[in-house]
Motif scaffolding. Structure first.
Motif, short mmCIF file in Angstrom:
data_model
loop_
_atom_site.label_atom_id
_atom_site.label_comp_id
_atom_site.label_asym_id
_atom_site.label_seq_id
_atom_site.Cartn_x
_atom_site.Cartn_y
_atom_site.Cartn_z
N ILE A 14 0.85 -1.18 0.00
CA ILE A 14 0.00 0.00 0.00
C ILE A 14 0.89 1.24 0.00
O ILE A 14 1.87 1.31 0.75
N HIS A 15 0.55 2.21 -0.83
CA HIS A 15 1.32 3.45 -0.83
C HIS A 15 1.01 4.22 0.46
O HIS A 15 -0.14 4.27 0.91
N PRO A 20 -3.88 7.18 5.87
CA PRO A 20 -4.93 7.94 6.60
C PRO A 20 -6.34 7.60 6.13
O PRO A 20 -7.27 7.56 6.95
N PHE A 21 -6.50 7.36 4.83
CA PHE A 21 -7.84 7.07 4.30
C PHE A 21 -8.29 5.68 4.72
O PHE A 21 -9.45 5.49 5.11
N ILE A 22 -7.38 4.71 4.64
CA ILE A 22 -7.73 3.35 5.05
C ILE A 22 -8.07 3.32 6.53
O ILE A 22 -9.05 2.69 6.96
N ILE A 48 -11.81 -2.29 2.35
CA ILE A 48 -11.01 -3.14 1.45
C ILE A 48 -10.82 -2.45 0.12
O ILE A 48 -9.73 -2.46 -0.46
N TRP A 49 -11.91 -1.84 -0.39
CA TRP A 49 -11.80 -1.11 -1.66
C TRP A 49 -10.78 0.01 -1.54
O TRP A 49 -9.96 0.21 -2.45
N PHE A 54 -5.28 2.25 -3.14
CA PHE A 54 -3.95 2.78 -2.87
C PHE A 54 -2.85 1.71 -3.01
O PHE A 54 -1.73 1.93 -2.55
N ARG A 55 -3.17 0.60 -3.65
CA ARG A 55 -2.14 -0.42 -3.84
C ARG A 55 -1.02 0.12 -4.75
O ARG A 55 -1.25 0.95 -5.60
#
Length: 232
Positions: A14-15, A20-22, A48-49, A54-55
């Motif tokens: 994940i970048h 923060p969003f996750i 999960i989405w 951000f992958r």
């Protein structure tokens, strides 16, 4: 190899921009579980989405001189010849442009299409209409890079879309960048335009799926030599 290591190899990293969003989605999911379990599961799916959005997977980039690779994952939405945005400083003659539309399900980490020197970075505020529309190139918020190479100057424009509200840049004017290196990210659905030197023939077609750092958009040499690769 252990099962844990095998699973880890299958899950892309994940970048850091996404943490923060996750975390926010995960926290909201916990609150929703407390309020009503079905809402919590909806929040879990959205979390999960968000993680998938951000992958930042490893890509294998062709490194032969003269190759232009896709700067973004997505669909080749348009190939045309138009005047480049004035802020790029690429002249007043129409240039070949390849547009890549990124949906909210695509990886949104952007990669340099060529190796060279970043001569210019220009941000322009704007509106947020559907990035698939042609006029989005002129009206939407955008951030532009001009990269100088031995084969000419390449323009790369990050365009915010209907959902996107933030363009993130990782680079600075004057720095050298390699083909396939990360230069930015857009949240959450958007488009990348690549302006090629006059006379360049794109090697992709509208509707084709592009993979950032891997799909070849153009080849200045077209000599048929087998390209070398590197992992980035």
């Amino acid at each position: 190899m252990s099962i844990a290591n095998s699973i880890q190899r299958q899950i892309p990293p994940i970048h850091p921009e996404g943490y923060p969003f996750i975390g926010g989605f995960a926290l909201a999911s916990l609150v929703l579980f407390w309020l009503w379990t079905p809402l919590g599961w909806i929040g879990t799916v959205l979390t999960i989405w968000c993680a998938l959005f951000f992958r930042d997977p490893v890509r294998v980039t062709p490194v032969r001189d003269g190759i232009v690779v896709a700067p973004a994952d997505g669909r080749i939405s348009m190939i045309t010849t138009v005047l480049p945005p004035a802020e790029l400083g690429l002249g007043d003659r129409p240039l070949p442009r390849v547009s890549i539309f990124m949906s909210v399900f695509n990886c949104h980490v952007n990669r340099s299409p060529v190796a060279g020197r970043i001569d210019r970075i220009a941000y322009r505020p704007g509106i947020f209409i559907n990035a698939e529309l042609d006029k989005a190139s002129e009206d939407n918020e955008r951030n532009s890079l001009v990269i100088s190479t031995p084969n000419g100057r390449i323009g790369v424009v990050q365009i915010a879309g209907l959902v996107a509200r933030r363009i993130v840049s990782f680079v600075k004017e004057g720095q050298t960048i390699g083909a396939g290196e990360r230069f930015g990210l857009i949240r959450f659905g958007s488009r990348l335009d690549v302006y090629l030197p006059e006379g360049t023939r794109p090697l992709v077609a509208e509707g084709q799926t592009a993979i950032a750092g891997e799909t070849i958009l153009a080849d200045f040499r077209l000599n048929g030599a087998a390209p070398a690769f590197r992992s980035s």
